[in-house]
Design a protein around this motif. Structure first.
Motif, PDB file in Angstrom:
ATOM      1  N   TRP A  51       7.126 -63.800  30.949  1.00  0.00           N
ATOM      2  CA  TRP A  51       8.039 -64.273  29.896  1.00  0.00           C
ATOM      3  C   TRP A  51       7.347 -65.265  28.978  1.00  0.00           C
ATOM      4  CZ3 TRP A  51      10.615 -69.278  29.697  1.00  0.00           C
ATOM      5  CH2 TRP A  51      11.528 -69.375  28.639  1.00  0.00           C
ATOM      6  N   LEU A  52       6.582 -66.206  29.542  1.00  0.00           N
ATOM      7  CA  LEU A  52       5.911 -67.212  28.725  1.00  0.00           C
ATOM      8  C   LEU A  52       4.824 -66.591  27.859  1.00  0.00           C
ATOM      9  CD1 LEU A  52       5.593 -70.148  31.300  1.00  0.00           C
ATOM     10  CD2 LEU A  52       7.144 -70.012  29.347  1.00  0.00           C
ATOM     11  N   LEU A  53       3.976 -65.750  28.453  1.00  0.00           N
ATOM     12  CA  LEU A  53       2.880 -65.155  27.687  1.00  0.00           C
ATOM     13  C   LEU A  53       3.364 -64.062  26.742  1.00  0.00           C
ATOM     14  CD1 LEU A  53       0.036 -64.895  30.367  1.00  0.00           C
ATOM     15  CD2 LEU A  53       0.233 -66.527  28.499  1.00  0.00           C
ATOM     16  N   GLY A  54       4.423 -63.381  27.110  1.00  0.00           N
ATOM     17  CA  GLY A  54       4.902 -62.287  26.276  1.00  0.00           C
ATOM     18  C   GLY A  54       5.788 -62.704  25.140  1.00  0.00           C
ATOM     19  N   CYS A  55       6.529 -63.808  25.318  1.00  0.00           N
ATOM     20  CA  CYS A  55       7.541 -64.175  24.323  1.00  0.00           C
ATOM     21  C   CYS A  55       7.397 -65.578  23.751  1.00  0.00           C
ATOM     22  CB  CYS A  55       8.945 -64.046  24.934  1.00  0.00           C
ATOM     23  SG  CYS A  55       9.318 -62.422  25.627  1.00  0.00           S
ATOM     24  N   ARG A  56       6.747 -66.475  24.473  1.00  0.00           N
ATOM     25  CA  ARG A  56       6.763 -67.880  24.075  1.00  0.00           C
ATOM     26  C   ARG A  56       5.406 -68.427  23.643  1.00  0.00           C
ATOM     27  NH1 ARG A  56      11.044 -70.759  25.937  1.00  0.00           N
ATOM     28  NH2 ARG A  56      10.274 -72.258  24.394  1.00  0.00           N
ATOM     29  N   MET A  57       4.332 -67.715  23.881  1.00  0.00           N
ATOM     30  CA  MET A  57       3.002 -68.244  23.593  1.00  0.00           C
ATOM     31  C   MET A  57       2.222 -67.287  22.707  1.00  0.00           C
ATOM     32  SD  MET A  57       1.961 -69.743  27.365  1.00  0.00           S
ATOM     33  CE  MET A  57       0.251 -69.976  26.828  1.00  0.00           C
ATOM     34  N   ARG A  58       1.326 -67.860  21.921  1.00  0.00           N
ATOM     35  CA  ARG A  58       0.437 -67.069  21.070  1.00  0.00           C
ATOM     36  C   ARG A  58      -0.708 -66.549  21.926  1.00  0.00           C
ATOM     37  NH1 ARG A  58      -3.906 -68.407  17.353  1.00  0.00           N
ATOM     38  NH2 ARG A  58      -3.888 -67.022  15.546  1.00  0.00           N
ATOM     39  N   ARG A  59      -0.845 -65.254  21.998  1.00  0.00           N
ATOM     40  CA  ARG A  59      -1.825 -64.652  22.897  1.00  0.00           C
ATOM     41  C   ARG A  59      -3.222 -64.693  22.281  1.00  0.00           C
ATOM     42  NH1 ARG A  59       2.548 -61.260  23.563  1.00  0.00           N
ATOM     43  NH2 ARG A  59       1.754 -59.750  22.045  1.00  0.00           N
ATOM     44  N   ASN A  60      -4.204 -64.991  23.143  1.00  0.00           N
ATOM     45  CA  ASN A  60      -5.600 -64.913  22.750  1.00  0.00           C
ATOM     46  C   ASN A  60      -6.310 -63.916  23.658  1.00  0.00           C
ATOM     47  OD1 ASN A  60      -6.186 -66.292  25.184  1.00  0.00           O
ATOM     48  ND2 ASN A  60      -5.939 -68.264  24.151  1.00  0.00           N
ATOM     49  N   ALA A  61      -7.635 -63.896  23.584  1.00  0.00           N
ATOM     50  CA  ALA A  61      -8.389 -62.883  24.322  1.00  0.00           C
ATOM     51  C   ALA A  61      -8.192 -63.001  25.825  1.00  0.00           C
ATOM     52  CB  ALA A  61      -9.872 -62.998  23.976  1.00  0.00           C
ATOM     53  N   PHE A  62      -8.149 -64.218  26.343  1.00  0.00           N
ATOM     54  CA  PHE A  62      -8.029 -64.383  27.781  1.00  0.00           C
ATOM     55  C   PHE A  62      -6.597 -64.217  28.254  1.00  0.00           C
ATOM     56  CE2 PHE A  62      -7.561 -66.881  31.652  1.00  0.00           C
ATOM     57  CZ  PHE A  62      -8.572 -66.343  32.428  1.00  0.00           C
ATOM     58  N   SER A  63      -5.636 -64.701  27.498  1.00  0.00           N
ATOM     59  CA  SER A  63      -4.242 -64.595  27.933  1.00  0.00           C
ATOM     60  C   SER A  63      -3.768 -63.146  27.993  1.00  0.00           C
ATOM     61  CB  SER A  63      -3.333 -65.408  27.003  1.00  0.00           C
ATOM     62  OG  SER A  63      -3.369 -64.894  25.679  1.00  0.00           O
ATOM     63  N   VAL A  64      -4.429 -62.244  27.257  1.00  0.00           N
ATOM     64  CA  VAL A  64      -4.104 -60.817  27.370  1.00  0.00           C
ATOM     65  C   VAL A  64      -4.417 -60.319  28.770  1.00  0.00           C
ATOM     66  CG1 VAL A  64      -4.743 -58.514  26.556  1.00  0.00           C
ATOM     67  CG2 VAL A  64      -4.379 -60.350  24.918  1.00  0.00           C
ATOM     68  N   TYR A  65      -5.550 -60.752  29.319  1.00  0.00           N
ATOM     69  CA  TYR A  65      -5.884 -60.396  30.691  1.00  0.00           C
ATOM     70  C   TYR A  65      -4.862 -60.966  31.670  1.00  0.00           C
ATOM     71  CZ  TYR A  65     -10.558 -58.842  29.229  1.00  0.00           C
ATOM     72  OH  TYR A  65     -11.605 -58.174  28.652  1.00  0.00           O
ATOM     73  N   VAL A  66      -4.515 -62.226  31.488  1.00  0.00           N
ATOM     74  CA  VAL A  66      -3.558 -62.872  32.400  1.00  0.00           C
ATOM     75  C   VAL A  66      -2.203 -62.181  32.332  1.00  0.00           C
ATOM     76  CG1 VAL A  66      -2.384 -65.038  32.948  1.00  0.00           C
ATOM     77  CG2 VAL A  66      -4.770 -65.070  32.235  1.00  0.00           C
ATOM     78  N   LEU A  67      -1.792 -61.780  31.140  1.00  0.00           N
ATOM     79  CA  LEU A  67      -0.525 -61.077  30.980  1.00  0.00           C
ATOM     80  C   LEU A  67      -0.536 -59.756  31.736  1.00  0.00           C
ATOM     81  CD1 LEU A  67       2.253 -60.859  29.518  1.00  0.00           C
ATOM     82  CD2 LEU A  67       1.040 -59.739  27.637  1.00  0.00           C
ATOM     83  N   ASN A  68      -1.604 -58.997  31.612  1.00  0.00           N
ATOM     84  CA  ASN A  68      -1.690 -57.717  32.317  1.00  0.00           C
ATOM     85  C   ASN A  68      -1.830 -57.899  33.816  1.00  0.00           C
ATOM     86  OD1 ASN A  68      -2.113 -55.131  30.364  1.00  0.00           O
ATOM     87  ND2 ASN A  68      -2.859 -56.982  29.362  1.00  0.00           N
ATOM     88  N   LEU A  69      -2.564 -58.932  34.245  1.00  0.00           N
ATOM     89  CA  LEU A  69      -2.685 -59.198  35.674  1.00  0.00           C
ATOM     90  C   LEU A  69      -1.339 -59.586  36.267  1.00  0.00           C
ATOM     91  CD1 LEU A  69      -4.490 -59.501  38.155  1.00  0.00           C
ATOM     92  CD2 LEU A  69      -4.946 -61.861  37.434  1.00  0.00           C
ATOM     93  N   ALA A  70      -0.570 -60.404  35.553  1.00  0.00           N
ATOM     94  CA  ALA A  70       0.770 -60.754  36.020  1.00  0.00           C
ATOM     95  C   ALA A  70       1.673 -59.526  36.079  1.00  0.00           C
ATOM     96  CB  ALA A  70       1.383 -61.817  35.107  1.00  0.00           C
ATOM     97  N   GLY A  71       1.509 -58.606  35.121  1.00  0.00           N
ATOM     98  CA  GLY A  71       2.285 -57.374  35.157  1.00  0.00           C
ATOM     99  C   GLY A  71       1.953 -56.512  36.350  1.00  0.00           C
TER     100      GLY A  71
END
Length: 321
Positions: A51-71
């Motif tokens: 929820w935080l990375l997908g809707c509340r934060m501006r994604r960068n190169a590393f947070s894309v990995y974290v978002l997919n890992l959390a998924g």
């Protein structure tokens, strides 16, 4: 569990001369209960990160990995939760297990692949900072995540169809097993090799190296995988190559491996929030701020001495991917 003479020896007597639950059944109940609690905690933690990375934060190169890992972790825990509900309502059967194992393999391979990509990116940013800053493709994170999801899905679907369908020969199924096992070994070697290179650069290099919260987050995540996630991967490897391994393995050993794999999927959000809140005494911090600090790729304010190589700052300065 089938009753037998050996099972009767596990029955313990209570103080009043009555019988209690068999010791083996008690162990199974404890393991299943702990696993169920960890699944619920992990689902809540990974859902918060999504929820935080997908809707509340501006994604960068590393947070894309974290978002997919959390998924990947969230879906793995969801499938485990559904599996436990099926067992609870007494709908367990050999056919249910055949359908759930490919699902677990899919999410496990996807999570391991994304974690390996994270570790490899960190290694490149340390060993080749100039190339990493100047030549790294802007959409590399999104492309690698999509590729890893697709490869994991193809391997799991083909393997499931191979063993659930009667149209495929045994030789073709063993070929699929070979590719699945080879991909599993390749991801583990990539993860361990890149992590060791980063650790060597940090602690054994003559040049001074300033740690950031992002490096601590990655190293802790890899460490938790090696302790909790790797045993389940070894079990999958043995399960793929040894047909009778699942029948010969003790039930409580399988339950422990599933428990550890759920701990691995549950631990990542805890690591993010622990690293993000470490040495922070300010009150009233939001989860968004804590997560942003955990993914911070710049030295802490007030630090003296040399900073990280310039290439390592690319992650935090990247735009939306």
């Amino acid at each position: 569990m089938n009753t037998s003479i050996t099972d009767m020896n596990d029955v313990t007597q209570n103080g009043r001369g009555g019988t209690t639950m068999p010791t083996r059944d008690k162990l199974h109940l404890i393991l299943r209960s702990l696993t169920f609690i960890i699944i619920l905690v992990g689902m809540a933690g990974n859902a918060t990160v999504l929820w935080l990375l997908g809707c509340r934060m501006r994604r960068n190169a590393f947070s894309v990995y974290v978002l997919n890992l959390a998924g990947a972790d969230f879906l793995y825990l969801c499938s485990s939760f559904i599996r436990y509900l099926i067992n609870y309502f007494g709908l367990h059967s050999i056919y249910v297990s055949k359908y759930f194992w490919p699902i677990w393999i899919f999410f496990y391979l996807a999570g391991l692949g994304i974690l390996s990509a994270i570790s490899m990116e960190r290694c490149l940013s340390v060993l080749c900072p100039i190339w990493y800053r100047c030549r790294r493709p802007r959409c590399l994170s999104a492309f690698l995540c999509a590729l890893l999801w697709a490869l994991s899905l193809v391997l799991s679907l083909v393997r499931a169809y191979c063993f659930l369908s009667s149209n495929w020969s045994w030789e073709k199924c063993r070929i699929i097993d070979f590719f699945t096992a080879a991909w599993l070994i390749f991801l583990f070697l990539l993860l361990s090799g890149s992590s060791l290179a980063v650790v060597f650069r940090i602690f054994c290099s003559s040049r001074k190296f300033r740690l950031t919260r992002l490096y601590v987050t990655v190293l802790l995540t890899v460490l938790v995988y090696l302790l909790c996630g790797l045993p389940f991967g070894i079990y999958l490897f043995l399960l793929i190559w040894i047909d009778s391994f699942n029948n010969n393995a003790p039930t409580y050993c399988i339950l422990i491996l599933i428990l550890l794999s759920c701990v691995n999927s549950c631990a990542n959000p805890i690591i993010y929030f622990f690293v993000g809140s470490f040495r922070q005494r300010r009150q009233g911090q939001t989860l968004k701020q804590v997560l942003q600090r955990a993914l911070q790729d710049t030295p802490e304010e007030g630090d003296s001495g040399s900073s990280l190589p310039q290439g390592t700052l690319e992650m935090s300065r990247s735009g939306v991917v």
